[in-house]
Design a protein around this motif. Sequence first.
Motif, PDB file in Angstrom:
ATOM      1  N   THR A  13     -17.549  18.210 -27.507  1.00  0.00           N
ATOM      2  CA  THR A  13     -17.742  17.117 -26.550  1.00  0.00           C
ATOM      3  C   THR A  13     -16.875  15.925 -26.916  1.00  0.00           C
ATOM      4  N   LYS A  14     -16.824  15.594 -28.209  1.00  0.00           N
ATOM      5  CA  LYS A  14     -15.986  14.472 -28.651  1.00  0.00           C
ATOM      6  C   LYS A  14     -14.508  14.752 -28.375  1.00  0.00           C
ATOM      7  N   LEU A  15     -14.053  15.946 -28.690  1.00  0.00           N
ATOM      8  CA  LEU A  15     -12.658  16.300 -28.442  1.00  0.00           C
ATOM      9  C   LEU A  15     -12.320  16.210 -26.957  1.00  0.00           C
ATOM     10  N   LEU A  16     -13.220  16.693 -26.116  1.00  0.00           N
ATOM     11  CA  LEU A  16     -12.996  16.631 -24.669  1.00  0.00           C
ATOM     12  C   LEU A  16     -12.935  15.182 -24.191  1.00  0.00           C
ATOM     13  N   ASN A  17     -13.873  14.366 -24.648  1.00  0.00           N
ATOM     14  CA  ASN A  17     -13.875  12.952 -24.241  1.00  0.00           C
ATOM     15  C   ASN A  17     -12.637  12.219 -24.741  1.00  0.00           C
ATOM     16  N   ASP A  18     -12.222  12.521 -25.974  1.00  0.00           N
ATOM     17  CA  ASP A  18     -10.997  11.914 -26.509  1.00  0.00           C
ATOM     18  C   ASP A  18      -9.791  12.326 -25.677  1.00  0.00           C
ATOM     19  N   TYR A  19      -9.719  13.605 -25.331  1.00  0.00           N
ATOM     20  CA  TYR A  19      -8.610  14.107 -24.517  1.00  0.00           C
ATOM     21  C   TYR A  19      -8.570  13.408 -23.157  1.00  0.00           C
ATOM     22  N   LEU A  20      -9.722  13.315 -22.510  1.00  0.00           N
ATOM     23  CA  LEU A  20      -9.776  12.679 -21.188  1.00  0.00           C
ATOM     24  C   LEU A  20      -9.421  11.197 -21.266  1.00  0.00           C
ATOM     25  N   SER A  21      -9.834  10.538 -22.336  1.00  0.00           N
ATOM     26  CA  SER A  21      -9.474   9.128 -22.526  1.00  0.00           C
ATOM     27  C   SER A  21      -7.968   8.971 -22.689  1.00  0.00           C
ATOM     28  N   LEU A  22      -7.358   9.863 -23.448  1.00  0.00           N
ATOM     29  CA  LEU A  22      -5.907   9.815 -23.624  1.00  0.00           C
ATOM     30  C   LEU A  22      -5.180  10.062 -22.309  1.00  0.00           C
ATOM     31  N   GLU A  23      -5.649  11.022 -21.535  1.00  0.00           N
ATOM     32  CA  GLU A  23      -5.029  11.304 -20.239  1.00  0.00           C
ATOM     33  C   GLU A  23      -5.151  10.101 -19.307  1.00  0.00           C
ATOM     34  N   GLN A  24      -6.314   9.486 -19.301  1.00  0.00           N
ATOM     35  CA  GLN A  24      -6.533   8.307 -18.456  1.00  0.00           C
ATOM     36  C   GLN A  24      -5.616   7.166 -18.887  1.00  0.00           C
ATOM     37  N   ALA A  25      -5.479   6.959 -20.196  1.00  0.00           N
ATOM     38  CA  ALA A  25      -4.602   5.911 -20.705  1.00  0.00           C
ATOM     39  C   ALA A  25      -3.143   6.208 -20.360  1.00  0.00           C
ATOM     40  N   HIS A  26      -2.773   7.474 -20.397  1.00  0.00           N
ATOM     41  CA  HIS A  26      -1.399   7.853 -20.048  1.00  0.00           C
ATOM     42  C   HIS A  26      -1.101   7.534 -18.588  1.00  0.00           C
ATOM     43  N   VAL A  27      -2.019   7.881 -17.703  1.00  0.00           N
ATOM     44  CA  VAL A  27      -1.828   7.587 -16.275  1.00  0.00           C
ATOM     45  C   VAL A  27      -1.773   6.077 -16.044  1.00  0.00           C
ATOM     46  N   ALA A  28      -2.619   5.341 -16.722  1.00  0.00           N
ATOM     47  CA  ALA A  28      -2.605   3.878 -16.581  1.00  0.00           C
ATOM     48  C   ALA A  28      -1.261   3.307 -17.037  1.00  0.00           C
ATOM     49  N   LEU A  29      -0.727   3.850 -18.119  1.00  0.00           N
ATOM     50  CA  LEU A  29       0.572   3.398 -18.606  1.00  0.00           C
ATOM     51  C   LEU A  29       1.681   3.728 -17.599  1.00  0.00           C
ATOM     52  N   LEU A  30       1.648   4.935 -17.051  1.00  0.00           N
ATOM     53  CA  LEU A  30       2.641   5.314 -16.040  1.00  0.00           C
ATOM     54  C   LEU A  30       2.582   4.373 -14.842  1.00  0.00           C
ATOM     55  N   ARG A  31       1.387   4.086 -14.384  1.00  0.00           N
ATOM     56  CA  ARG A  31       1.223   3.188 -13.232  1.00  0.00           C
ATOM     57  C   ARG A  31       1.704   1.766 -13.561  1.00  0.00           C
ATOM     58  N   ALA A  32       1.419   1.315 -14.765  1.00  0.00           N
ATOM     59  CA  ALA A  32       1.775  -0.049 -15.149  1.00  0.00           C
ATOM     60  C   ALA A  32       3.285  -0.261 -15.188  1.00  0.00           C
ATOM     61  N   TYR A  33       4.024   0.780 -15.507  1.00  0.00           N
ATOM     62  CA  TYR A  33       5.474   0.635 -15.624  1.00  0.00           C
ATOM     63  C   TYR A  33       6.219   0.797 -14.307  1.00  0.00           C
ATOM     64  N   VAL A  34       5.588   1.353 -13.285  1.00  0.00           N
ATOM     65  CA  VAL A  34       6.277   1.538 -12.001  1.00  0.00           C
ATOM     66  C   VAL A  34       6.846   0.223 -11.471  1.00  0.00           C
ATOM     67  N   PRO A  35       6.069  -0.852 -11.368  1.00  0.00           N
ATOM     68  CA  PRO A  35       6.641  -2.107 -10.844  1.00  0.00           C
ATOM     69  C   PRO A  35       7.822  -2.619 -11.677  1.00  0.00           C
ATOM     70  N   ARG A  36       7.744  -2.446 -12.986  1.00  0.00           N
ATOM     71  CA  ARG A  36       8.842  -2.894 -13.846  1.00  0.00           C
ATOM     72  C   ARG A  36      10.106  -2.095 -13.578  1.00  0.00           C
TER      73      ARG A  36
END
Length: 72
Positions: A13-36
Amino acid sequence: AKSYNALTDEMATKLLNDYLSLEQAHVALLRAYVPRFEKVLPPKKVGRLYQVENKMRALVNYELAREIPSVK
């Protein structure tokens, strides 16, 4: 991989939650850089940049998948 034979439900469960958190952070980073990127590159080049990033990430994920065993 070290805990492969001793993986508990809690660890899984911890590994899955960590993985999903990383994926969410990755998408947020991708979105944040689009305007730049759009400030200095035309839309087609931004799209191409993200395609290349996606392909590179797929290669890294493939290599990781080869090394990490599936959960039993």
